[in-house]
Design a protein around this motif. Structure first.
Motif, short mmCIF file in Angstrom:
data_model
loop_
_atom_site.label_atom_id
_atom_site.label_comp_id
_atom_site.label_asym_id
_atom_site.label_seq_id
_atom_site.Cartn_x
_atom_site.Cartn_y
_atom_site.Cartn_z
N ASN A 115 0.83 -1.21 0.00
CA ASN A 115 0.00 0.00 0.00
C ASN A 115 0.87 1.26 0.00
O ASN A 115 0.60 2.22 -0.73
CB ASN A 115 -0.92 0.02 1.22
N TRP A 116 1.91 1.26 0.84
CA TRP A 116 2.79 2.43 0.92
C TRP A 116 3.47 2.69 -0.42
O TRP A 116 3.51 3.83 -0.91
CB TRP A 116 3.83 2.24 2.01
N VAL A 117 4.04 1.64 -1.03
CA VAL A 117 4.81 1.83 -2.26
C VAL A 117 3.90 2.23 -3.41
O VAL A 117 4.29 3.02 -4.29
CB VAL A 117 5.61 0.55 -2.59
N ARG A 118 2.67 1.71 -3.45
CA ARG A 118 1.74 2.12 -4.50
C ARG A 118 1.35 3.59 -4.35
O ARG A 118 1.16 4.29 -5.33
CB ARG A 118 0.50 1.23 -4.48
N GLU A 119 1.24 4.05 -3.10
CA GLU A 119 0.87 5.44 -2.87
C GLU A 119 2.08 6.38 -2.95
O GLU A 119 1.95 7.52 -3.40
CB GLU A 119 0.23 5.58 -1.48
#
Length: 670
Positions: free
Chosen positions: A452-456
């Motif tokens: 989730n962090w890397v996609r955002e």
């Protein structure tokens, strides 16, 4: 149909589906089912492709059932073939027909008593009347039967009704038929368990799979059910493990298929008309490598990204990055070249006493900014992170601080650092938190904390702190990040690390350093060799994963121990911060710097050495200087411009606060 014969005319997974149908198996088509599919040199939605594919395979009637549209067929001819086969059996001559209305009461054998006897004359007349009535009833019965046979079958109103009709279609032997059932997980999977008809749906499907007949006419195909679902894990095990059912993965396009899609649209890219044919050909090849994991729909919109961003086929790596991460500025492209040149000085001013570590990071930043690599152009996939480091050394020597400094230098934002404490991932089940729980488990809908962090925030520094505390399964995900530069979460969404810096930290070997060098303070060369050996033992003996060590290569960065000069420099840094804070409030501080240095060095190099530089600020400078200083200012209320002396005393704490000798400030309390 074979893969060699069909070539690129159809998606490769359709060849497997064809073979399984020839083996008389039902199909579960799962995976990339929302994408368009290559069929006969064009790209069509999956529903249309399956209809044509099953017809070509030899099925005389191909239908589709969905919860929204009910049962539908490819065309009217197939409907005419199939619908009579799905209808309930028509009444036979021996079956009763609906009673006809009459002015007389017909004899009922279940009545309380038979009708009374009639005179002979009356009986003869009644016989003639009854004979005429019987003829009329017979004619009406035949007319009714013809109407029933000619009438279209009633449309199923519920899912069990529809599955019952499909079951009759599967058991007939007049013609080979196939039925595609969309969103099978909503009918018989976990997502449909709250439906009141769920048990009936499961029972119908079990029977139709087991009872499906082989039509003697045609190519000898078995009537087939084709279940379509995005995630195979959403279906129950009894269905996916049946020997007469084959799961076929509708995979994302491979390199050849991606190249085919891109070749058809490369001419519409920004300024493609001005590019030579050789450049366009090379762009197609490079883009096919760079777009691994994309769907056909993603590939078809690359030309839109090209026109919106003004990035032509001559810069495929930039184009894919903009397309994948959104039309936004890339910090790596805009990284100030002067800032990169001064990276050693800028990082070294924040992380003191670690020249080797600072130099290693600066080298990676230079490589990323300049871009010279072991390939001539953009032929490689380029999905690996911009930098991968394994920071190892004693605790409190600047490993995390250097990670923060990198985030500030590259992304102008220290919050671009995301730290994961690996002690929270020591249990096997906790490792799934990084990419999300599997389907059907608690938390599946939330996704993974890492993905989730890397996609955002694809432009960031990812810090995995103290990785020796992580469960062994977590290291499989680390290998994917280092090798492929991407992870896929439980929802099938991919997070790309190609524009991130990934840092692992560890204290492996710190506990045995001083025992291995009992003769005083070891030189950096000894420290470096000691920690390199500790890291090698950790990966090869403890984890038995030497391939991870090989992937890290020169990314293993050994941090030096704290030395006296570094302790003094760190102390001066914190004293400077206190001085600036006091000046902002109108006070001038004068420190007995040599005395403070001696006290801090003595304390850190003895009782506090195991904690590195952390004790310098708190508790030492906090308890020795900051707290007494604030208490003295509170008690004495010095006026603006007052000079305050911090000096060594024999009391506790070891430093006292007073007005600077001879300094008299007008208006100050006595």
């Amino acid at each position: 149909m074979t893969a060699a014969a069909e070539g690129l005319r159809a998606a490769p997974w359709l060849v497997r589906a064809y073979q399984e149908l020839q083996r008389h198996r039902h199909l579960i088509v799962h995976g990339n089912v929302d994408d368009v599919v290559r069929w006969n040199n064009r790209y069509e939605p999956l529903a249309a492709v399956l209809g044509e594919f099953l017809t070509m395979t030899g099925y005389r009637a191909v239908g589709r059932y969905s919860l929204v549209d009910g049962i539908t067929y490819r065309d009217e001819a197939m409907r005419g073939t199939a619908e009579p086969l799905t209808a309930a059996p028509a009444p036979t001559a021996t079956e009763p027909v609906p009673a006809q209305s009459s002015s007389r009461q017909a004899w009922n054998p279940f009545a309380a008593a038979p009708p009374a006897a009639q005179p002979a004359a009356q009986t003869a007349d009644a016989g003639r009347e009854d004979g005429g009535r019987a003829d009329r009833v017979a004619r009406a019965d035949e007319s009714l039967r013809r109407a029933i046979r000619a009438a279209p079958p009633a449309q199923p109103r519920t899912t069990p009704d529809a599955l019952g009709a499909i079951r009759r279609l599967m058991t007939q032997t007049e013609a080979p038929v196939a039925m595609v059932i969309d969103s099978a997980d909503l009918i018989v999977g976990a997502a449909g368990q709250l439906d009141e008809h769920h048990r009936a749906n499961v029972a119908h499907l079990r029977h139709m799979l087991a009872e499906a007949a082989v039509a003697p006419s045609g190519p000898g195909l078995r009537n087939a059910v084709v279940l379509v679902v995005r995630d195979l894990g959403e279906l129950p095990a009894w269905l996916t493990e049946r020997p007469d059912v084959a799961a076929v993965l509708a995979d994302r396009p491979g390199p050849a298929e991606r190249a085919d899609v891109l070749a058809g649209q490369i001419g519409r890219f920004h300024r493609a008309a001005e590019a030579p044919a050789a450049v366009l050909h090379q762009a197609v090849t490079t883009l096919a490598n760079l777009t691994d994991g994309m769907t056909v729909r993603d590939l078809q919109t690359l030309e839109v990204t090209s026109r919106l961003t003004g990035i032509g086929p001559g810069a495929p790596r930039r184009l894919v990055a903009r397309h994948r991460f959104g039309v936004r500025d890339d910090p790596w492209e805009q990284l100030d070249i002067d800032k990169v040149r001064r990276a050693d000085q800028m990082l070294g001013a924040r992380v003191m006493g670690q020249p080797a570590a600072v130099r290693a990071v600066a080298d990676v930043l230079v490589n990323a900014r300049v871009g010279v690599d072991f390939v001539a152009g953009d032929a490689e996939t380029g999905n690996r992170p911009k930098g991968v480091f394994f920071f190892v050394g004693p605790t409190g020597v600047g490993k995390t601080e250097l990670a923060k400094a990198i985030a500030e230098l590259v992304f102008d934002d220290e919050s671009a650092l995301r730290r994961f404490d690996m002690s929270e991932f020591s249990q096997e089940h906790a490792s799934e938190r990084l990419t999300g729980a599997p389907p059907g488990f608690v938390g599946h809908e939330q996704g993974g904390v890492l993905t989730n962090w890397v996609r955002e925030r694809p432009f960031s520094v990812i810090l995995f702190d103290e990785i020796e505390k992580a469960h062994r399964k977590v290291f499989d995900k680390f290998l994917q990040i280092i090798d492929d530069g991407r992870l896929t979460d439980g929802h099938g969404r991919t997070a790309y690390f190609s524009h991130s810096i990934v840092i692992f930290t560890s204290n492996q070997g710190a506990a045995t350093l001083h025992r291995s060098h009992p003769g005083g303070v070891p030189p950096y060369q000894f420290v470096q060799e000691h920690f390199n050996q500790a890291v090698a033992r950790f990966f090869t003996e403890d984890l038995q994963r030497p391939e991870l060590l090989g992937r890290l290569g020169s990314g293993v960065v050994v941090f030096d121990i704290l030395r006296e000069q570094v302790i003094r420099s760190i102390t001066d840094k914190f004293l400077g911060q206190i001085t600036a804070s006091a000046a902002a409030r109108g006070f001038e501080l004068v420190f007995d710097a040599p005395a403070i240095h001696r006290a801090i060095v003595e304390h850190v190099m003895t009782s506090g050495a195991a904690l590195g530089a952390r004790p310098i600020r708190d508790p030492l400078l906090e308890q020795w200087i900051r707290v007494p200083l604030n208490r003295w200012i509170m008690a004495n209320a010095p006026g603006p411009g007052a000079r305050i002396l911090v000096h060594r005393t024999a009391s506790s704490p070891p430093f006292g606060i007073q007005r600077y000798p001879g300094e008299i400030v007008e208006g100050e309390h006595p």
